[in-house]
Each structure stands twice: as structure tokens, then as C-alpha cells.
Design an enzyme around this catalytic site. Structure first.
Site, PDB file in Angstrom:
ATOM      1  CG  HIS A 281      -0.596   6.849  -6.865  1.00 29.58           C
ATOM      2  ND1 HIS A 281      -0.673   7.101  -5.505  1.00 29.58           N
ATOM      3  CD2 HIS A 281       0.460   6.008  -7.019  1.00 29.58           C
ATOM      4  CE1 HIS A 281       0.299   6.462  -4.879  1.00 29.58           C
ATOM      5  NE2 HIS A 281       1.001   5.769  -5.776  1.00 29.58           N
TER       6      HIS A 281
ATOM      7  CG  HIS B 210      -1.348  -2.089  -6.746  1.00 29.32           C
ATOM      8  ND1 HIS B 210      -0.083  -2.341  -7.238  1.00 29.32           N
ATOM      9  CD2 HIS B 210      -1.163  -1.435  -5.568  1.00 29.32           C
ATOM     10  CE1 HIS B 210       0.819  -1.868  -6.409  1.00 29.32           C
ATOM     11  NE2 HIS B 210       0.186  -1.301  -5.381  1.00 29.32           N
TER      12      HIS B 210
END
EC number: 3.1.4.58
Length: 177
Positions: free
Chosen positions: A37, A120
Site C-alpha cells: 500500500h 512509497h
């Protein structure tokens, strides 16, 4: 209430591509692909009343959907690497969505996030990996780039108090326009 954070889910096909980057780095605890995620805002451990307030406040977000691309690999920790991640190409839509959630959490009385936001996808958490090993890993896999993928919603995830990396449970989903 468990530990909470908001995030963008990674589509299955992009997660499959990321999972092919696993391996070849000693001391790495690889994240399971179903737990990939992009964190928008870490909330932390809150009581049930605050959790309900967060859910309601997030329901007020009205932002357009957008596309994202993962572009390259990197690490956190410098000379003492602690994680390897896929970088997210920061778009204005992503950064505005994250900034709005930061403002909403502060309005609810939660402290400001202490670090600058760097979008990220964590691939592995590192323990006892040398900076040389990580540099070699990144050199062989660093040119990674995903196909663009559509982001139709963001979610409020909960996680158990653990070492990290999941499992995560979607507590609420918020569609983007």
C-alpha cells in the site's frame, strides 16, 4: 481501537510485479503482496470515539480520482538501512490528498506528522543488512517502473500491534470522484 492509517491500495497486477523483486537480500523481512500500500497518513493507536470521528471526517474528502506510477527502488536508513521500498511518482493529486488528510487529522487534535511525506510502497523491512548489500540489491533492481494504475479510492486501514507488514484490515473505504 487498533492502530489506524490511511492508504492507497496497490492493484493486484502491480503487486504481482513488485513481488517479483523479493529475494536476494539477507536480513530482509519481505512484505506479503496483499499488504502492499501507499500510506497517506499514519494515525496510530486511538480510542473508539476518536476512531469514529476520523471515519466521519475522512468521509468529507471530495477529491478526483487519479493515476499513479511506481518509479524506482530506494531505501530508508542511509548507512544503517532499515527498509527497501518502491518510490511513488508524486503527482499533485496525490500530494493534495495527503495534505488534506494531514490537515483533517490535526483538526481532530492529532499531532502533526513529524517527517516530510515521501510516497512509497514498502517491500521489505531490514534487520542486519549492510549498506553494501542494499546498494547491490538496488543496483540490480533499481530501474523498476510499474505501469500507471488508477486510484479510485483511499481506505482507512487497521493493523495489529506487530512487527509490521500486516495483516491489514480495511475499516472504511472512501471513493474519489
Amino acid at each position: 481501537m487498533p492502530r489506524l492509517f490511511t492508504a492507497i491500495e496497490i492493484p493486484r497486477e502491480v503487486g504481482l510485479g513488485l513481488s517479483l523483486l523479493r529475494g536476494g537480500l539477507s536480513g530482509a523481512r519481505w512484505i506479503d503482496p496483499e499488504n502492499y500500500h501507499v500510506t497517506l497518513r499514519f494515525v496510530g493507536d486511538v480510542d473508539d470515539a476518536t476512531g469514529r470521528d476520523i471515519m466521519l471526517m475522512l468521509g468529507q474528502v471530495r477529491r478526483p480520482s487519479f493515476d499513479l506510477t511506481l518509479d524506482g527502488l530506494d531505501q530508508f536508513g542511509g548507512h544503517k538501512p532499515r527498509a527497501v521500498f518502491a518510490s511513488v511518482k508524486a503527482t499533485s493529486a496525490l500530494m493534495e490528498l495527503q495534505a488534506e488528510q494531514e490537515r483533517l487529522m490535526q483538526r481532530l487534535g492529532l499531532g502533526a506528522e513529524g517527517r516530510n511525506y515521501k510516497p512509497h510502497v514498502t517491500l521489505a523491512r531490514l534487520r542486519d543488512a549492510s549498506s553494501r548489500q542494499v546498494a547491490d540489491y538496488l543496483a540490480t533492481r533499481g530501474p523498476y517502473r510499474s505501469p500507471a494504475f488508477h486510484v479510485p479510492r483511499f481506505v482507512l486501514f487497521s493493523s495489529r500491534d506487530s512487527v509490521g507488514g500486516g495483516p491489514y484490515l480495511v475499516e472504511a473505504a472512501y471513493p474519489l470522484l
